[in-house]
Design a protein around this motif. Structure first.
Motif, short mmCIF file in Angstrom:
data_model
loop_
_atom_site.label_atom_id
_atom_site.label_comp_id
_atom_site.label_asym_id
_atom_site.label_seq_id
_atom_site.Cartn_x
_atom_site.Cartn_y
_atom_site.Cartn_z
N VAL A 241 0.85 -1.20 0.00
CA VAL A 241 0.00 0.00 0.00
C VAL A 241 0.88 1.25 0.00
N MET A 242 1.89 1.26 0.88
CA MET A 242 2.79 2.42 0.96
C MET A 242 3.44 2.70 -0.41
N MET A 243 3.94 1.64 -1.04
CA MET A 243 4.67 1.81 -2.30
C MET A 243 3.78 2.24 -3.45
N THR A 244 2.46 1.99 -3.31
CA THR A 244 1.54 2.33 -4.41
C THR A 244 0.67 3.53 -4.07
N SER A 245 1.02 4.23 -2.99
CA SER A 245 0.29 5.46 -2.64
C SER A 245 0.81 6.62 -3.48
N ARG A 246 0.07 7.70 -3.51
CA ARG A 246 0.49 8.89 -4.24
C ARG A 246 0.67 10.05 -3.28
N PRO A 247 1.88 10.54 -3.02
CA PRO A 247 3.15 10.05 -3.58
C PRO A 247 3.54 8.71 -2.94
N PRO A 248 4.31 7.89 -3.66
CA PRO A 248 4.68 6.58 -3.11
C PRO A 248 5.66 6.71 -1.95
N LEU A 249 5.55 5.76 -1.02
CA LEU A 249 6.45 5.74 0.14
C LEU A 249 7.27 4.47 0.10
N PHE A 250 8.57 4.61 -0.09
CA PHE A 250 9.47 3.46 -0.06
C PHE A 250 10.34 3.56 1.20
N TYR A 251 10.06 2.73 2.17
CA TYR A 251 10.84 2.79 3.42
C TYR A 251 12.03 1.83 3.39
N TRP A 252 12.05 0.89 2.47
CA TRP A 252 13.10 -0.14 2.48
C TRP A 252 14.42 0.39 1.92
N LEU A 253 15.49 -0.06 2.55
CA LEU A 253 16.84 0.15 2.02
C LEU A 253 17.32 -1.20 1.49
N PRO A 254 18.41 -1.23 0.71
CA PRO A 254 18.91 -2.53 0.23
C PRO A 254 19.13 -3.52 1.39
N ALA A 255 19.66 -3.03 2.52
CA ALA A 255 19.93 -3.93 3.66
C ALA A 255 18.62 -4.48 4.25
N THR A 256 17.54 -3.72 4.13
CA THR A 256 16.23 -4.18 4.62
C THR A 256 15.84 -5.47 3.90
N LEU A 257 15.96 -5.41 2.57
CA LEU A 257 15.57 -6.56 1.74
C LEU A 257 16.49 -7.75 1.99
N ALA A 258 17.78 -7.46 2.19
CA ALA A 258 18.74 -8.54 2.46
C ALA A 258 18.37 -9.26 3.77
N VAL A 259 17.96 -8.50 4.78
CA VAL A 259 17.58 -9.13 6.06
C VAL A 259 16.30 -9.95 5.88
N MET A 260 15.32 -9.40 5.18
CA MET A 260 14.06 -10.14 4.96
C MET A 260 14.35 -11.48 4.27
N ASP A 261 15.23 -11.43 3.29
CA ASP A 261 15.59 -12.63 2.53
C ASP A 261 16.29 -13.65 3.45
N GLN A 262 17.20 -13.16 4.28
CA GLN A 262 17.93 -14.02 5.21
C GLN A 262 16.97 -14.68 6.22
N VAL A 263 16.00 -13.92 6.69
CA VAL A 263 15.02 -14.45 7.65
C VAL A 263 14.25 -15.62 7.03
N ARG A 264 13.87 -15.45 5.76
CA ARG A 264 13.14 -16.54 5.09
C ARG A 264 14.03 -17.77 4.95
N ARG A 265 15.33 -17.54 4.65
CA ARG A 265 16.25 -18.69 4.53
C ARG A 265 16.43 -19.38 5.87
N TRP A 266 16.56 -18.59 6.94
CA TRP A 266 16.69 -19.20 8.28
C TRP A 266 15.46 -20.04 8.59
N ARG A 267 14.29 -19.55 8.22
CA ARG A 267 13.06 -20.31 8.51
C ARG A 267 13.06 -21.63 7.74
N ASP A 268 13.53 -21.57 6.48
CA ASP A 268 13.63 -22.81 5.69
C ASP A 268 14.57 -23.81 6.35
N GLU A 269 15.59 -23.28 7.04
CA GLU A 269 16.54 -24.16 7.73
C GLU A 269 16.03 -24.64 9.09
#
Ligand code: DP6
Length: 321
Positions: A241-269
């Motif tokens: 919703v934030m990213m598709t609002s007008r004006p759009p709101l992008f709160y994520w930084l590259p490191a944010t996405l890297a952590v989200m990805d790592q969390v999913r991998r840890w859960r798979d493990e």
């Protein structure tokens, strides 16, 4: 003169957008956990002879936006509770403000409880949650103990928060990956006002009650798998919703996405961990206590993560002096 201490909270089912901006009646119900040790401590004294409200924030005299927001909340308390005079407010936070650890939640919970107590009034917890809500929506959830649900309500009195389980009900821990301590560019307050400009907000709001029911049931059954799925989905929906609002709101930084990805991998493990994000780039990794150390160590070794804070489920807002 009274001093109150309030913990911050992290929402598992998010509040985003208001049905009534003035009364802060939320578009959807939300569910959160108080964060032990991430708190605001606020002292209020009322003075019938003072000429204006005064605010000292983390040791410095505050003017401008911060003072205006506090003063407006005190206006609401003065009007609703017939309190006379202006207030001296001294407030300290023990965590970085404005970067996705909700400082307005603990700030307005502590301010409300200290202000009411300093005026010599004794109100029910339910009433205190409705008053705190007028200052900041998520503050309503920092007043009751442990795991807390905030009901939508169609009037001021009906939109209150209550505890659904005490802190020791489930040994969940929030391991917060700080990827930026900077003050966020667009506040939640401004964000709520543009939520409806996204085509996705209607869909998000329509499904919120159902997601909250699933999350609450998973929490009460201590079913981590169900819990993780709905918590991540709800956070992703809010950010969509934030990213598709007008004006759009992008709160994520590259490191944010890297952590989200790592969390999913840890859960798979096999680790019991999931992520959720507020209006900021820091990632709240919610895990069971037995996995918290591995998650915390893993996060510390990631580039882009500047600090890690660990917080268990916390208690209610209390008068401490
Ligand atoms: C993304 O309670 O900070 O953290 O009422 O304007 O102070 P105001 O907004 P606020 O909004 C919180 C938004 C959120 C999600 C949540 O905590 O539910």
């Amino acid at each position: 003169m009274s001093t109150a201490r309030a913990n911050s909270n992290i929402a598992f089912i998010k509040y985003w957008g208001n049905a009534d901006d003035h009364l802060r009646l939320p578009a959807n119900p939300s569910l959160s956990m108080n964060l032990d040790g991430l708190h605001t401590e606020t002292t209020v004294s009322w003075d019938e002879d003072a000429k204006a409200d005064e605010l000292t924030l983390n040791g410095e005299r505050a003017e401008g936006r911060a003072l205006k927001r506090v003063s407006e909340h005190l206006d609401a308390l003065r009007a609703r509770l017939n309190i006379r005079g202006y207030a001296r407010v001294v407030s300290t936070n023990n965590f970085p403000m404005g970067a996705g650890i909700a400082s307005s939640a603990s700030a307005f919970a502590a301010l409300t409880v200290a202000a009411v107590h300093a005026a010599g009034l004794s109100l029910s917890e339910r009433e205190l949650t409705t008053l705190a809500r007028l200052g900041s929506g998520s503050a309503a959830r920092s007043i009751p103990t442990g795991f807390v649900e905030w009901h939508v309500g169609r009037s001021h009195e009906e939109s209150f928060a209550e505890s659904i389980a005490p802190p020791d009900y489930w040994d969940l821990v929030d391991v917060i990956a700080i990827v930026s301590g900077a003050h966020k560019a667009v506040t939640s307050q401004e964000g709520h006002q543009t939520a409806n400009t996204s085509e996705l907000q209607g869909v998000r709001v329509t499904g919120a009650e159902q997601r909250l029911a699933v999350c609450k049931a998973a929490l009460l059954a201590r079913d981590f798998e169900q819990f993780a799925e709905v918590v991540e989905r709800d956070s992703n929906l809010m950010h969509a919703v934030m990213m598709t609002s007008r004006p759009p709101l992008f709160y994520w930084l590259p490191a944010t996405l890297a952590v989200m990805d790592q969390v999913r991998r840890w859960r798979d493990e096999g680790l019991r961990v999931c992520y959720t994000l507020d209006a900021g780039p820091n990632v709240h990794c919610i895990c069971v206590r037995s996995d918290a150390e591995r998650v915390s160590k893993g996060l510390q070794s990631m580039s882009g993560v500047s600090d890690v804070r660990v917080s268990a489920a916390g208690g209610p807002t209390r008068i401490v002096a």
